[in-house]
Write a protein that holds these residues in place. Structure first.
Motif, PDB file in Angstrom:
ATOM      1  N   HIS A  34      31.557 -16.731 -17.061  1.00  8.03           N
ATOM      2  CA  HIS A  34      30.422 -17.624 -16.823  1.00  8.03           C
ATOM      3  C   HIS A  34      29.099 -16.902 -16.578  1.00  8.03           C
ATOM      4  CE1 HIS A  34      33.235 -20.923 -16.612  1.00  8.03           C
ATOM      5  NE2 HIS A  34      33.933 -20.305 -15.683  1.00  8.03           N
ATOM      6  N   GLY A  35      29.161 -15.603 -16.221  1.00 10.27           N
ATOM      7  CA  GLY A  35      27.918 -14.895 -15.931  1.00 10.27           C
ATOM      8  C   GLY A  35      27.292 -15.388 -14.633  1.00 10.27           C
ATOM      9  N   ASP A  36      25.979 -15.189 -14.526  1.00  6.92           N
ATOM     10  CA  ASP A  36      25.264 -15.543 -13.297  1.00  6.92           C
ATOM     11  C   ASP A  36      24.826 -17.016 -13.365  1.00  6.92           C
ATOM     12  OD1 ASP A  36      23.662 -15.781 -11.098  1.00  6.92           O
ATOM     13  OD2 ASP A  36      22.340 -14.103 -11.582  1.00  6.92           O
ATOM     14  N   THR A  37      25.770 -17.915 -13.097  1.00  6.88           N
ATOM     15  CA  THR A  37      25.472 -19.353 -13.246  1.00  6.88           C
ATOM     16  C   THR A  37      24.499 -19.848 -12.188  1.00  6.88           C
ATOM     17  OG1 THR A  37      27.518 -19.731 -12.035  1.00  6.88           O
ATOM     18  CG2 THR A  37      27.587 -20.075 -14.403  1.00  6.88           C
ATOM     19  N   THR A  38      24.488 -19.202 -11.022  1.00  8.64           N
ATOM     20  CA  THR A  38      23.599 -19.664  -9.944  1.00  8.64           C
ATOM     21  C   THR A  38      22.143 -19.607 -10.390  1.00  8.64           C
ATOM     22  OG1 THR A  38      25.189 -18.863  -8.313  1.00  8.64           O
ATOM     23  CG2 THR A  38      22.945 -19.288  -7.536  1.00  8.64           C
ATOM     24  N   GLU A  42      19.420 -22.565 -11.474  1.00  8.93           N
ATOM     25  CA  GLU A  42      18.101 -22.643 -10.822  1.00  8.93           C
ATOM     26  C   GLU A  42      16.990 -22.776 -11.863  1.00  8.93           C
ATOM     27  OE1 GLU A  42      17.419 -19.268  -8.305  1.00  8.93           O
ATOM     28  OE2 GLU A  42      18.911 -19.934  -6.831  1.00  8.93           O
ATOM     29  N   MET A  43      17.116 -22.037 -12.958  1.00 11.10           N
ATOM     30  CA  MET A  43      16.090 -22.117 -14.015  1.00 11.10           C
ATOM     31  C   MET A  43      16.103 -23.484 -14.681  1.00 11.10           C
ATOM     32  SD  MET A  43      15.774 -18.512 -15.974  1.00 11.10           S
ATOM     33  CE  MET A  43      17.470 -18.423 -16.433  1.00 11.10           C
ATOM     34  N   LEU A  44      17.299 -23.996 -14.936  1.00 12.37           N
ATOM     35  CA  LEU A  44      17.392 -25.323 -15.561  1.00 12.37           C
ATOM     36  C   LEU A  44      16.777 -26.388 -14.650  1.00 12.37           C
ATOM     37  CD1 LEU A  44      21.019 -25.125 -17.021  1.00 12.37           C
ATOM     38  CD2 LEU A  44      18.876 -25.073 -18.299  1.00 12.37           C
ATOM     39  N   GLU A  45      17.020 -26.252 -13.343  1.00 17.18           N
ATOM     40  CA  GLU A  45      16.464 -27.226 -12.394  1.00 17.18           C
ATOM     41  C   GLU A  45      14.938 -27.125 -12.331  1.00 17.18           C
ATOM     42  OE1 GLU A  45      20.362 -27.707  -9.437  1.00 17.18           O
ATOM     43  OE2 GLU A  45      18.841 -26.184  -8.987  1.00 17.18           O
ATOM     44  N   GLU A  51       8.462 -27.240 -13.660  1.00 14.43           N
ATOM     45  CA  GLU A  51       7.873 -26.031 -13.077  1.00 14.43           C
ATOM     46  C   GLU A  51       8.117 -24.841 -14.002  1.00 14.43           C
ATOM     47  OE1 GLU A  51       9.772 -25.546  -9.326  1.00 14.43           O
ATOM     48  OE2 GLU A  51       8.952 -27.413  -8.506  1.00 14.43           O
ATOM     49  N   PRO A  52       7.195 -23.856 -13.972  1.00 15.80           N
ATOM     50  CA  PRO A  52       7.438 -22.656 -14.781  1.00 15.80           C
ATOM     51  C   PRO A  52       8.646 -21.890 -14.233  1.00 15.80           C
ATOM     52  CG  PRO A  52       5.521 -22.339 -13.365  1.00 15.80           C
ATOM     53  CD  PRO A  52       5.945 -23.780 -13.207  1.00 15.80           C
ATOM     54  N   ILE A  53       9.403 -21.278 -15.110  1.00 14.69           N
ATOM     55  CA  ILE A  53      10.563 -20.521 -14.635  1.00 14.69           C
ATOM     56  C   ILE A  53      10.163 -19.075 -14.355  1.00 14.69           C
ATOM     57  CG2 ILE A  53      12.303 -21.974 -15.737  1.00 14.69           C
ATOM     58  CD1 ILE A  53      12.514 -19.858 -17.919  1.00 14.69           C
ATOM     59  N   SER A  54      10.919 -18.446 -13.501  1.00 12.77           N
ATOM     60  CA  SER A  54      10.638 -17.075 -13.099  1.00 12.77           C
ATOM     61  C   SER A  54      10.857 -16.117 -14.272  1.00 12.77           C
ATOM     62  CB  SER A  54      11.570 -16.704 -11.946  1.00 12.77           C
ATOM     63  OG  SER A  54      11.735 -15.301 -11.884  1.00 12.77           O
ATOM     64  N   PRO A  55       9.823 -15.304 -14.620  1.00 16.93           N
ATOM     65  CA  PRO A  55      10.013 -14.321 -15.692  1.00 16.93           C
ATOM     66  C   PRO A  55      11.168 -13.353 -15.392  1.00 16.93           C
ATOM     67  CG  PRO A  55       7.692 -14.525 -15.147  1.00 16.93           C
ATOM     68  CD  PRO A  55       8.450 -15.294 -14.095  1.00 16.93           C
ATOM     69  N   THR A  56      11.322 -12.994 -14.119  1.00 18.78           N
ATOM     70  CA  THR A  56      12.410 -12.084 -13.762  1.00 18.78           C
ATOM     71  C   THR A  56      13.758 -12.733 -14.033  1.00 18.78           C
ATOM     72  OG1 THR A  56      11.002 -11.281 -11.982  1.00 18.78           O
ATOM     73  CG2 THR A  56      13.303 -10.608 -11.929  1.00 18.78           C
ATOM     74  N   SER A  59      14.408 -12.929 -17.680  1.00 17.72           N
ATOM     75  CA  SER A  59      14.766 -11.623 -18.264  1.00 17.72           C
ATOM     76  C   SER A  59      16.209 -11.249 -17.937  1.00 17.72           C
ATOM     77  CB  SER A  59      13.825 -10.529 -17.760  1.00 17.72           C
ATOM     78  OG  SER A  59      14.183 -10.102 -16.456  1.00 17.72           O
ATOM     79  N   MET A  60      16.724 -11.797 -16.824  1.00 12.20           N
ATOM     80  CA  MET A  60      18.084 -11.454 -16.394  1.00 12.20           C
ATOM     81  C   MET A  60      19.105 -12.492 -16.839  1.00 12.20           C
ATOM     82  SD  MET A  60      17.933  -8.578 -14.863  1.00 12.20           S
ATOM     83  CE  MET A  60      19.550  -8.579 -14.108  1.00 12.20           C
ATOM     84  N   SER A  61      18.691 -13.471 -17.635  1.00 14.38           N
ATOM     85  CA  SER A  61      19.590 -14.584 -17.934  1.00 14.38           C
ATOM     86  C   SER A  61      20.465 -14.327 -19.160  1.00 14.38           C
ATOM     87  CB  SER A  61      18.792 -15.873 -18.126  1.00 14.38           C
ATOM     88  OG  SER A  61      17.979 -15.775 -19.271  1.00 14.38           O
ATOM     89  N   VAL A  62      20.340 -13.149 -19.763  1.00 15.78           N
ATOM     90  CA  VAL A  62      21.218 -12.817 -20.882  1.00 15.78           C
ATOM     91  C   VAL A  62      22.512 -12.201 -20.354  1.00 15.78           C
ATOM     92  CG1 VAL A  62      19.455 -12.583 -22.640  1.00 15.78           C
ATOM     93  CG2 VAL A  62      19.948 -10.662 -21.149  1.00 15.78           C
ATOM     94  N   HIS A  63      23.569 -12.322 -21.133  1.00 15.40           N
ATOM     95  CA  HIS A  63      24.882 -11.903 -20.635  1.00 15.40           C
ATOM     96  C   HIS A  63      24.974 -10.384 -20.450  1.00 15.40           C
ATOM     97  CE1 HIS A  63      28.670 -13.654 -19.510  1.00 15.40           C
ATOM     98  NE2 HIS A  63      29.375 -12.843 -20.270  1.00 15.40           N
TER      99      HIS A  63
END
Lengths: 184, 90
Positions: A34-38, A42-45, A51-56, A59-63
């Motif tokens: 599942h990777g980092d689902t938390t 948060e980004m989907l919410e 709201e704009p999503i965090s660039p960090t 950048s970390m949302s790839v597997h």
């Protein structure tokens, strides 16, 4: 410095990779169902709220983000492989590792990890119930043999089950194959 | 009290530490004249985007990520402070 971008599971994964590949010269495989689902949730919410999503976070949302951070921080320049296989990660790790070994790499280090599952997802997917990570160093050299046979019934081994099996608490591990360790 | 210990400087230091999750950095570790990026604090381009978003949320300041002047505003804490004093919307 880059570790700050990883969650506890990502940090554990990097720690294991560092211990099993201390000279940063082996191919690395990181598998997580599942990777980092938390952080993904948060980004989907945030997007849902407009709201704009965090660039960090983005950048970390790839597997392969954990392997990316690890390779930068340890100046690791060997092959890296990130896998997600709908529960078949353990078998996938071994197939990928065998490919590297047959190509001539003397060993491969693999980590299977799962982060915590946000409450919103609970009940919708298989999950070990806790964050966990386990690592292995695989080689074609002499040592404890790893043997595959057809399983009675295919299963989706979690890192916790892999740990129990490696500890000798279970005689075999069922994935797409039944995996057994030879005598020491 | 020196100029760098005023409320806005402290607020910006805390904003940088919290936004960029600099776990091992205390506000006192940030030299107001030292480079924030590359050497100095060692931040990277993703941190710059994150900080730009934080400035937008906190102070209503919109920056062009490509502009040369943005690079200047982000050069050190004092430059960032001057930007916020000149452009804050609240």
């Amino acid at each position: 410095m880059l570790r700050r971008r990883l969650d506890a599971t990502g940090r554990a994964t990097c720690d294991i990779l560092g211990v099993l590949d201390p000279n940063a010269d082996l191919p690395l495989v990181h598998a997580s169902r599942h990777g980092d689902t938390t952080h993904t949730l948060e980004m989907l919410e945030a997007l849902e709220r407009g709201e704009p999503i965090s660039p960090t976070r983005f950048s970390m949302s790839v597997h392969n983000a954990v392997l990316g951070v690890h390779s930068i921080s340890r100046t690791h320049h060997r092959p890296l492989q990130a896998l997600g296989a709908c529960g078949d990660e353990f078998d996938a790790i071994l197939h990928e590792a065998k490919g590297y070994l047959v190509e001539g790499h003397r060993a491969v280090v693999a980590v299977l990890s799962e982060g915590p599952l946000p409450s919103a997802y609970q009940g919708y997917t298989e999950h070990p119930g806790t964050a966990c990570a386990v690592g292995m160093r695989l080689t074609l050299d002499r040592g404890r043999r790893l043997m595959a046979s057809d399983p009675v019934r295919g299963a989706h081994p979690t890192p916790l089950e892999v740990m129990a099996w490696l500890n000798g608490d279970a005689p075999f591990l069922d994935g797409r194959h039944r995996w057994q360790l030879g005598a020491e | 009290m020196s100029e760098t210990h005023d409320d806005l400087s402290i607020e910006l230091k805390q904003l940088i530490i919290e936004t960029l999750e600099l776990e091992d950095v205390a506000p006192g570790d940030i030299d107001p004249d030292a480079p924030l990026f590359g050497e100095g604090l060692g931040l990277d381009s993703i941190d710059a985007l994150e900080l730009g978003l934080a400035l937008q949320k906190r102070f209503g300041i919109k920056l062009d990520a490509e502009a040369e002047e943005t690079r200047r505003h982000f050069s050190n804490l004092n430059a960032l402070k001057a930007l916020v004093e000149a452009r804050r919307a609240d």
